[in-house]
Design a protein around this motif. Structure first.
Motif, PDB file in Angstrom:
ATOM      1  N   ALA A   1      42.021  45.834  36.846  1.00  0.00           N
ATOM      2  CA  ALA A   1      41.191  44.801  35.980  1.00  0.00           C
ATOM      3  C   ALA A   1      39.461  44.755  36.488  1.00  0.00           C
ATOM      4  O   ALA A   1      39.264  45.231  37.713  1.00  0.00           O
ATOM      5  CB  ALA A   1      41.456  43.504  35.816  1.00  0.00           C
ATOM      6  N   ASP A   2      38.624  44.378  35.850  1.00  0.00           N
ATOM      7  CA  ASP A   2      37.310  43.952  36.402  1.00  0.00           C
ATOM      8  C   ASP A   2      37.263  43.262  37.540  1.00  0.00           C
ATOM      9  O   ASP A   2      36.264  43.180  38.431  1.00  0.00           O
ATOM     10  CB  ASP A   2      36.560  43.769  35.206  1.00  0.00           C
ATOM     11  N   ASP A   3      38.084  42.134  37.563  1.00  0.00           N
ATOM     12  CA  ASP A   3      37.984  41.198  38.521  1.00  0.00           C
ATOM     13  C   ASP A   3      38.242  41.636  39.857  1.00  0.00           C
ATOM     14  O   ASP A   3      37.866  41.140  40.986  1.00  0.00           O
ATOM     15  CB  ASP A   3      38.883  40.061  38.418  1.00  0.00           C
ATOM     16  N   TYR A   4      38.819  43.041  39.813  1.00  0.00           N
ATOM     17  CA  TYR A   4      39.069  43.551  41.307  1.00  0.00           C
ATOM     18  C   TYR A   4      38.626  45.087  41.163  1.00  0.00           C
ATOM     19  O   TYR A   4      39.306  45.687  41.623  1.00  0.00           O
ATOM     20  CB  TYR A   4      40.596  43.800  41.276  1.00  0.00           C
ATOM     21  N   SER A   5      37.483  45.165  40.543  1.00  0.00           N
ATOM     22  CA  SER A   5      36.807  46.735  40.365  1.00  0.00           C
ATOM     23  C   SER A   5      36.442  47.286  41.646  1.00  0.00           C
ATOM     24  O   SER A   5      36.245  48.423  41.824  1.00  0.00           O
ATOM     25  CB  SER A   5      35.578  46.589  39.531  1.00  0.00           C
TER      26      SER A   5
END
Length: 156
Positions: A49-53
């Motif tokens: 996910a983008d939150d953990y990019s």
């Protein structure tokens, strides 16, 4: 006047609770008291996910290895408390590895926008970068400055 103050206080508390609920919802943390299969699925989906990019390949590999070890230890069990104390300890250690990596990756992936003026212009523009991107840019600039100073001080 007192009603207005009470209403303002209640709205502030409601807003604070909403912000806290959103931040707790978006954090991926492994918890020993919840069903493990659901947590494994949430961690696996969060990795991409983008939150953990900003999670690196090495850290992503370490998380996947820890998840694999947890799956093997869990076998047919649904909850951690159904396992032996030795297996619980090993799963707890893997959970700590996962939580540490995911927390750091989430902090590094946070987007920060600043209004900056480019050289020769008075018009500020929004520059949005993740925390990790800003850190890398700062380190690269510092390294380039040090390298240029070393080169200029070099006398053949």
């Amino acid at each position: 006047m007192q009603r207005m103050t009470t209403l303002t206080l209640m709205l502030g508390l409601a807003l604070a609770a909403t912000v806290q609920a959103k931040s707790e919802k978006s954090d991926v943390r492994f918890d020993a008291n919840a069903p493990v299969a659901d947590q494994i699925r949430s961690v696996e989906s969060a990795i991409n996910a983008d939150d953990y990019s900003e999670i690196g390949l090495e850290d992503k590999s370490r998380v996947q290895q820890a998840l694999g070890r947890i799956k093997i230890k869990m076998g047919d069990h649904e909850r951690v408390e159904q396992l032996s104390p030795h297996d619980r300890t090993e799963i707890f250690n893997d959970q700590e590895v996962i939580n540490t990596i995911m927390t750091r990756a989430r902090a590094d992936s946070r987007m920060v926008c600043r209004r900056e003026r480019s050289t020769g212009s008075n018009m500020p523009q929004s520059v949005c970068l993740t925390v990790a991107q800003r850190r890398r840019a700062q380190e690269d600039s510092r390294k380039a400055l040090n390298d240029s100073q070393r080169f200029n001080n070099f006398k053949p």
